[in-house]
Design an enzyme around this catalytic site. Structure first.
Site, short mmCIF file in Angstrom:
data_model
loop_
_atom_site.label_atom_id
_atom_site.label_comp_id
_atom_site.label_asym_id
_atom_site.label_seq_id
_atom_site.Cartn_x
_atom_site.Cartn_y
_atom_site.Cartn_z
N GLY A 28 1.14 -5.26 1.26
CA GLY A 28 0.09 -5.32 0.22
C GLY A 28 0.56 -5.99 -1.05
O GLY A 28 -0.25 -6.57 -1.80
N LEU A 55 0.84 -1.20 0.00
CA LEU A 55 0.00 0.00 0.00
C LEU A 55 0.87 1.24 0.00
O LEU A 55 1.96 1.25 0.59
CB LEU A 55 -0.92 0.00 1.23
CG LEU A 55 -1.82 -1.22 1.37
CD1 LEU A 55 -2.90 -0.96 2.42
CD2 LEU A 55 -2.47 -1.62 0.05
N ASN A 74 4.56 -7.65 6.57
CA ASN A 74 5.46 -7.05 7.57
C ASN A 74 4.80 -5.90 8.34
O ASN A 74 5.48 -5.06 8.91
CB ASN A 74 6.72 -6.53 6.86
CG ASN A 74 6.40 -5.45 5.84
OD1 ASN A 74 5.35 -5.49 5.22
ND2 ASN A 74 7.29 -4.50 5.67
N GLU A 75 3.46 -5.86 8.34
CA GLU A 75 2.75 -4.72 8.93
C GLU A 75 3.22 -4.36 10.34
O GLU A 75 3.36 -3.19 10.67
CB GLU A 75 1.23 -4.98 8.94
CG GLU A 75 0.52 -4.73 7.62
CD GLU A 75 0.73 -5.84 6.60
OE1 GLU A 75 1.45 -6.82 6.89
OE2 GLU A 75 0.16 -5.73 5.50
#
Ligand SMILES: CCCCCC/C=C/CC(=O)SCCNC(=O)CCNC(=O)[C@H](O)C(C)(C)COP(=O)(O)OP(=O)(O)OC[C@H]1O[C@@H](n2cnc3c(N)ncnc32)[C@H](O)[C@@H]1OP(=O)(O)O
Length: 292
Positions: free
Chosen positions: A143, A98, A167-168
């Site tokens: 994303g 994203l 990996n957020e």
């Protein structure tokens, strides 16, 4: 949303897209492209190759997502095509995920519009009737990994720099439940639990081991491998494969469909928090400073 060939169109989302270009490909098939989504059709084989082209890193901005959504709608409605190969036109990067700039310093209405587009691309890809093969020819965090996870088969080019994963948590944010569901369906609960909490980005060998990708091949073989996988999948009668795909995926998709609005509200209130904005800005700043 409507796409008028050769004209500029104003979409419901308020995003203005440039004129669509149409040329003839080598095999005489019509090749069409928006600014950032290149489509190379092979009508005889029933396959379209989508090349993501939003340099430098194919970050998923609202405009880019909107172009991609339109492109998928067109292909889905065109009986010529039974399969899509999803790959990147940006050297070394599949997609950086994203676009962080869409989630920083904007207003709640923008966050809501952006998140609806993120949901939409996931639903379109995840529920596509076509066979989707990801030819992952570059790094694929967050994303970017999610897009690959929606596909029926993933081929990753063998380069240790091409890491893939959700990996957020490393950004101080939380993967939504439908990212998690998609990952659990792919690698199982225990591996997903560990990967999500630690924000793991897997290099090719580990990605293969954990089941994040189905095959790792030398970089120069990625497209030919994707084509050969595609021909195996297209050998299955469409109606049987499509109904089976739907049986396997419907509950996961419905989980989001039933609470889309609540999921948007949740995203907007989370991303609007001062502490989250600060984390994202610090992360973006670190990315920018990496070069200097
Ligand atoms: C309930 C709430 C739920 C919230 C859930 C929200 C979910 C979010 C999922 C996401 O996808 S968040 C995005 C996560 N993405 C990343 O962590 C990737 C970050 N990028 C990288 O690691 C690297 O850029 C790369 C992809 C490995 C490529 O490395 P490379 O060295 O080739 O390029 P860079 O010099 O790092 O980057 C070039 C240029 O691009 C900018 N940039 C990189 N990634 C993004 C991004 N995701 N969004 C926007 N911009 C990005 C980077 O800042 C550089 O910009 P510059 O202006 O040229 O300095």
């Amino acid at each position: 949303m409507a796409l008028l060939a050769g004209r500029t169109v104003l979409l419901r989302a308020g995003v203005r897209l440039g004129a669509e270009a149409a040329t003839r490909g080598g095999n005489g098939a019509r090749r069409f492209a928006s600014h950032r989504v290149l489509v190379e059709p092979d009508a005889a084989a029933g396959i379209a190759t989508i090349k993501l082209k939003n340099p430098p890193v194919n970050s998923l901005s609202l405009e880019f997502l909107t172009e991609l959504i339109i492109c998928l709608e067109k292909l889905e409605n065109d009986k010529t095509f039974r399969g899509i190969i999803l790959t990147s036109d940006c050297p070394g990067i599949f997609s950086a995920g994203l676009d962080l700039r869409e989630m920083c310093g904007k207003n709640p209405a923008h966050y809501a519009e952006y998140w609806r587009a993120v949901q939409e691309i996931w639903l379109k890809l995840y529920l596509s009737n076509m066979v989707l093969v990801a030819a992952i020819n570059g790094a694929s965090p967050a994303g970017g990994c999610l897009m690959a996870l929606t596909c029926d088969y993933r081929v990753l080019a063998d380069n240790p720099r091409y890491r893939i994963g959700l990996n957020e948590t490393l950004l101080g944010i939380i993967a939504p439940f439908w990212f998690k569901d998609n990952l659990v369906n792919t690698i199982g609960h225990r591996a997903a639990d560990r990967a999500l909490q630690l924000g793991l980005l897997f290099p090719p060998t580990e990605a293969l081991q954990v089941g994040m990708v189905d095959q790792v091949v030398p970089e120069d073989q990625i497209h030919s491998t994707a084509l050969s996988v595609m021909s195996q999948w297209l050998a299955i009668p469409d109606h049987a494969r499509q109904l089976t795909k739907s049986m396997m995926r419907k509950a996961t998709a419905d989980h989001l469909i039933k609470q889309r609005e609540a999921d948007i509200q949740n995203f907007v209130s989370f991303i609007s928090k001062d502490s989250i904005q600060k984390s994202l800005q610090v992360y973006l700043e670190k990315l920018k400073q990496k070069k200097h």
